[in-house]
Design a protein around this motif. Structure first.
Motif, short mmCIF file in Angstrom:
data_model
loop_
_atom_site.label_atom_id
_atom_site.label_comp_id
_atom_site.label_asym_id
_atom_site.label_seq_id
_atom_site.Cartn_x
_atom_site.Cartn_y
_atom_site.Cartn_z
N PRO A 131 30.28 27.91 -55.44
CA PRO A 131 28.84 27.97 -55.72
C PRO A 131 27.98 28.05 -54.47
O PRO A 131 27.00 28.80 -54.42
CB PRO A 131 28.58 26.67 -56.49
CG PRO A 131 29.89 26.33 -57.11
CD PRO A 131 30.91 26.75 -56.10
N LEU A 132 28.36 27.30 -53.42
CA LEU A 132 27.57 27.31 -52.18
C LEU A 132 27.74 28.64 -51.43
O LEU A 132 26.75 29.23 -50.98
CB LEU A 132 27.99 26.14 -51.29
CG LEU A 132 27.69 24.75 -51.83
CD1 LEU A 132 28.27 23.68 -50.90
CD2 LEU A 132 26.19 24.54 -51.99
N VAL A 133 28.97 29.09 -51.31
CA VAL A 133 29.22 30.32 -50.55
C VAL A 133 28.62 31.53 -51.26
O VAL A 133 27.92 32.35 -50.63
CB VAL A 133 30.74 30.52 -50.35
CG1 VAL A 133 31.03 31.90 -49.77
CG2 VAL A 133 31.30 29.45 -49.45
N PHE A 134 28.86 31.66 -52.56
CA PHE A 134 28.33 32.81 -53.28
C PHE A 134 26.82 32.78 -53.37
O PHE A 134 26.16 33.82 -53.32
CB PHE A 134 28.95 32.89 -54.68
CG PHE A 134 30.43 33.14 -54.67
CD1 PHE A 134 31.02 33.88 -53.66
CD2 PHE A 134 31.25 32.61 -55.66
CE1 PHE A 134 32.38 34.11 -53.64
CE2 PHE A 134 32.62 32.83 -55.65
CZ PHE A 134 33.18 33.59 -54.63
N ALA A 199 40.61 22.39 -33.81
CA ALA A 199 41.54 23.30 -34.49
C ALA A 199 41.17 23.45 -35.96
O ALA A 199 41.31 24.54 -36.53
CB ALA A 199 42.97 22.77 -34.36
N ALA A 200 40.69 22.37 -36.59
CA ALA A 200 40.29 22.44 -38.00
C ALA A 200 39.15 23.43 -38.18
O ALA A 200 39.13 24.21 -39.15
CB ALA A 200 39.89 21.06 -38.50
N VAL A 212 28.85 29.85 -41.87
CA VAL A 212 29.07 28.50 -41.39
C VAL A 212 29.31 27.52 -42.52
O VAL A 212 29.98 26.51 -42.35
CB VAL A 212 27.87 28.05 -40.53
CG1 VAL A 212 26.62 27.90 -41.39
CG2 VAL A 212 28.17 26.77 -39.78
N PHE A 213 28.81 27.81 -43.73
CA PHE A 213 28.94 26.87 -44.85
C PHE A 213 30.40 26.74 -45.27
O PHE A 213 30.94 25.63 -45.37
CB PHE A 213 28.08 27.34 -46.03
CG PHE A 213 26.61 27.32 -45.75
CD1 PHE A 213 25.92 26.13 -45.65
CD2 PHE A 213 25.91 28.50 -45.55
CE1 PHE A 213 24.56 26.11 -45.37
CE2 PHE A 213 24.56 28.50 -45.28
CZ PHE A 213 23.88 27.30 -45.19
N SER A 214 31.05 27.86 -45.56
CA SER A 214 32.43 27.80 -46.02
C SER A 214 33.36 27.30 -44.92
O SER A 214 34.34 26.60 -45.18
CB SER A 214 32.89 29.17 -46.52
OG SER A 214 32.67 30.16 -45.54
N GLN A 215 33.08 27.67 -43.65
CA GLN A 215 33.90 27.19 -42.55
C GLN A 215 33.83 25.67 -42.45
O GLN A 215 34.85 25.00 -42.29
CB GLN A 215 33.43 27.82 -41.25
CG GLN A 215 33.63 29.32 -41.18
CD GLN A 215 32.94 29.95 -39.98
OE1 GLN A 215 32.45 29.25 -39.09
NE2 GLN A 215 32.89 31.28 -39.96
N THR A 216 32.63 25.14 -42.56
CA THR A 216 32.44 23.69 -42.48
C THR A 216 33.05 22.99 -43.68
O THR A 216 33.65 21.91 -43.55
CB THR A 216 30.95 23.35 -42.37
OG1 THR A 216 30.40 24.04 -41.24
CG2 THR A 216 30.74 21.86 -42.20
N LEU A 217 32.91 23.60 -44.86
CA LEU A 217 33.44 22.99 -46.07
C LEU A 217 34.97 22.94 -46.08
O LEU A 217 35.55 22.14 -46.83
CB LEU A 217 32.94 23.75 -47.30
CG LEU A 217 31.47 23.55 -47.65
CD1 LEU A 217 31.05 24.50 -48.75
CD2 LEU A 217 31.23 22.10 -48.08
N MET A 222 39.62 18.90 -44.02
CA MET A 222 40.83 18.85 -43.23
C MET A 222 40.82 17.68 -42.26
O MET A 222 41.83 17.00 -42.07
CB MET A 222 41.01 20.17 -42.46
CG MET A 222 41.44 21.34 -43.32
SD MET A 222 41.69 22.86 -42.36
CE MET A 222 43.03 22.36 -41.29
N CYS A 223 39.67 17.43 -41.64
CA CYS A 223 39.55 16.30 -40.71
C CYS A 223 39.73 14.97 -41.45
O CYS A 223 40.41 14.06 -40.97
CB CYS A 223 38.20 16.33 -40.01
SG CYS A 223 37.97 17.75 -38.90
N LEU A 224 39.12 14.87 -42.64
CA LEU A 224 39.25 13.64 -43.42
C LEU A 224 40.69 13.44 -43.89
O LEU A 224 41.23 12.32 -43.86
CB LEU A 224 38.30 13.68 -44.62
CG LEU A 224 36.81 13.71 -44.29
CD1 LEU A 224 35.98 13.83 -45.57
CD2 LEU A 224 36.40 12.45 -43.53
#
Length: 249
Positions: A131-134, A199-200, A212-217, A222-224
């Motif tokens: 929903p956010l990316v689209f 790396a994440a 940037v939204f999908s990359q961050t999401l 992955m970090c968590l």
């Protein structure tokens, strides 16, 4: 190679063939059960994009056979997706005789958690990321540009994201296996935390669309999950220590 050495090899190959055949049969049965609902399945997967498309816009098919084969292709992928627990069990049953008893106790929770994490990754992509990316991509189109996404291209796009998020959500399992096999340790991974965070985000940049939204999401979960893996890896001793503690097995 002697006859005695050949017989076990043939036995293993026959068992492997039988288990692969079972996997194919199960996937085929699930596929046949779902193929009648192929269009409904595609509509469900396409819903996140259709809900944010401008009024009057629609998806298109640029090939005459695409409206038929694209939902069928998706149904085949869904059949494999739903069969994952059975497929993993067949892999586990094939390798189990070669494992020690204490190694089997490790595999049970890892199989269950890897399956759940993969499904969670796919669900996260569908319900949160899509929903956010689209929404971002459709509203960032230049004025006068009509949004008309090809259904085949859309399917390839979402399957890539499903796979990316499903695999990346396996980070805790990967951390536990790396620590258990002695490749690394919790202490070493803690020291490398800044590099792993970078790396994440690099992985997020490579596996997701160029926004940037999908990359961050992808990078933040992955970090968590990396921290979750460190937490649970403490409860597993390295394999060498377990082998020394269980020499009789």
């Amino acid at each position: 190679m002697t006859v005695e050495e050949t017989q076990p090899l043939i036995t293993h190959l026959l068992e492997l063939r039988n288990r692969l055949l079972r996997c194919v049969i199960v996937v085929a049965v699930v596929f046949l059960a779902l193929v009648y609902f192929a269009n409904d399945i595609y509509n469900f997967v396409a819903a996140p994009l259709l809900e944010v498309m401008p009024s009057g816009a629609s998806m298109i098919a640029t090939n005459i056979a695409t409206p038929f084969f694209t939902p069928i292709k998706l149904t085949g992928v869904v059949a494999i997706f739903l069969s994952v627990p059975f497929l993993l069990y067949q892999i586990w049953a094939f390798i189990a005789p070669a494992l020690y008893q204490h190694e089997k106790r490790l595999v049970y929770p890892l199989m269950f958690s890897s399956t759940v994490l993969f499904y969670l990754g796919v669900a996260f992509a569908y319900y949160v990321v899509f929903p956010l990316v689209f929404g971002f991509l459709t509203h960032s189109a230049p004025e006068g540009v009509a949004i008309a996404t090809d259904i085949s291209s859309y399917l390839d796009f979402v399957l890539t994201l499903f796979l990316a998020f499903g695999v990346c959500f396996e980070v805790p399992v990967a951390i536990i296996l790396l620590c258990w096999t002695g490749v690394t340790s919790v202490e070493d991974l803690k020291k490398k935390r800044p590099y792993i965070i970078v790396a994440a985000f690099v992985i997020g940049m490579l596996l997701t669309p160029p926004d940037v939204f999908s990359q961050t999401l992808l990078a933040i979960p992955m970090c968590l999950l990396f921290e979750v893996g460190l937490l649970f890896a403490r409860f597993y001793r390295p394999k060498e220590d377990e082998d020394e503690a269980n020499p009789q097995e």
